[in-house]
Design a protein around this motif. Structure first.
Motif, mmCIF file in Angstrom:
data_model
loop_
_atom_site.group_PDB
_atom_site.id
_atom_site.type_symbol
_atom_site.label_atom_id
_atom_site.label_comp_id
_atom_site.label_asym_id
_atom_site.label_seq_id
_atom_site.Cartn_x
_atom_site.Cartn_y
_atom_site.Cartn_z
ATOM 1 N N ALA A 143 0.821 -1.213 0.000
ATOM 2 C CA ALA A 143 0.000 0.000 0.000
ATOM 3 C C ALA A 143 0.852 1.259 0.000
ATOM 4 N N MET A 144 2.078 1.172 0.513
ATOM 5 C CA MET A 144 2.956 2.343 0.572
ATOM 6 C C MET A 144 3.585 2.662 -0.786
ATOM 7 N N VAL A 145 3.672 1.663 -1.648
ATOM 8 C CA VAL A 145 4.218 1.860 -2.998
ATOM 9 C C VAL A 145 3.282 1.157 -3.986
ATOM 10 N N PRO A 146 2.146 1.776 -4.299
ATOM 11 C CA PRO A 146 1.163 1.134 -5.174
ATOM 12 C C PRO A 146 1.632 1.102 -6.629
ATOM 13 N N PRO A 147 0.971 0.310 -7.470
ATOM 14 C CA PRO A 147 1.330 0.280 -8.889
ATOM 15 C C PRO A 147 1.186 1.658 -9.521
#
Length: 336
Positions: A45-49
């Motif tokens: 969630a901290m680095v989403p697509p």
């Protein structure tokens, strides 16, 4: 509910131009910032697509990240026109505590900075602890950045570089002299022979692989930077088959969205079984090489986490050095 401004106790928004970024860039600072970020636990969630909006011959790509080490969160926006053959890059940094817009940064150079610095971080963890023999395939800005950054964090004993254009490889070699034992060679195989580290930052015109796994010496560390899309190729299936471990900055993107992995899987290589996250390598949760003779591969596609972490390091250095332009007005965080 009425939105009311928070008392203005935050610093003015700082704008950093492309020239500011060029003067602030520091390889060691960039590698250290990435090492700190990757050592912290990070959720999906901290680095989403990444996402992309498309129009008629134009697109706008968005990459967002909340670095786990705190400080700032941010996004990189890339606006591009295939018709006009131009693009703009903007990075916005928001303070994680106050939600204030700390900086707007010209992101033109940041992609190159984060690609090279992340590769150097991976090589530092994967390559043997000695002066390195390095082979480079490619003579463009990615290859230049990767070698320049690597020699700032590790002792480089010897370099051989190949590009299909003789003038390009000679220019590349000359740009690192004096101070580096570097030679331009006539073939890619000659460049990588007997090397500890092989840096691939090039693709052929017909997207056939530029690196053959059969050329690699035992114990080699391969870095693949130049192929990030399904239609692109850089290393052959034999390279991925010979690698006992494939380290990726974005494992799922590497597995499903890069031409090298897609071709290797089609050839029967069990890529997923040896794919590990760079974060796990940095944090010491995995050991990539069990024996000195093992070949390992670092495959890069780029990540918003890298962009935001590098941008934050640039912002902090700008504040220390008094660089950049403080904007006369900015957005105001509101109570919600």
């Amino acid at each position: 509910m009425h939105d009311s401004p928070v008392p203005p106790v935050v610093a003015p928004t700082l704008f950093l131009s492309d020239a500011d970024v060029a003067s602030l860039a520091d390889w060691r600072v960039a590698v250290a910032a990435l090492a700190e970020a990757y050592a912290c636990p990070t959720s999906d969630a901290m680095v989403p697509p990444r996402s992309m909006a498309r129009g008629d011959g134009i697109w706008l790509r968005s990459l967002t990240a909340v670095p786990p080490a705190g400080g700032h969160m941010g996004c990189k926006l890339i606006a591009a026109s295939m018709r006009a053959r131009c693009a703009s890059y903007l990075i916005a940094l928001f303070n994680q505590q106050t939600m204030a817009l700390s900086a707007l940064i010209d992101g033109n150079r940041v992609t190159g900075l984060r690609t090279a610095a992340t590769a150097a971080l991976a090589v530092d963890l994967l390559a043997p602890q000695r002066a390195l023999r390095v082979g480079v395939i490619g003579a463009g800005f990615e290859a230049r950045g990767a070698l320049d950054c690597l020699k700032s964090v590790r002792d480089v004993a010897q370099v051989r570089v190949f590009s299909p254009t003789p003038a390009s490889r000679e220019r590349f070699a000359e740009s690192f002299r004096p101070g580096l034992d570097i030679q331009a060679v006539n073939t890619a195989q000659e460049a990588v022979q007997d090397c500890d580290v092989v840096i691939c930052a090039a693709r052929s015109r017909d997207e056939s692989p530029v690196l053959q796994g059969a050329w690699l010496s035992a114990g080699a560390t391969v870095v693949s930077l130049g192929s990030t899309l399904p239609e692109q190729r850089e290393v052959d299936p034999a390279t991925m088959e010979r690698a006992v471990c494939i380290v990726a900055d974005m494992p799922q993107e590497v597995l499903h969205d890069t031409g090298d992995a897609i071709a290797a899987i089609s050839a029967g290589v069990y890529v997923a079984d040896k794919l590990v996250a760079l974060a796990d390598l940095v944090a010491g949760r995995v050991i990539a090489r069990q024996n000195e003779s093992d070949i390992v591969l670092y495959k890069s596609v780029g990540s918003a986490l890298q962009d935001v972490v590098i941008a934050q390091a640039l912002y902090e250095r700008a504040r220390q050095q008094g660089l950049g332009i403080e904007l006369p007005a900015s957005i105001v965080p509101v109570s919600k």
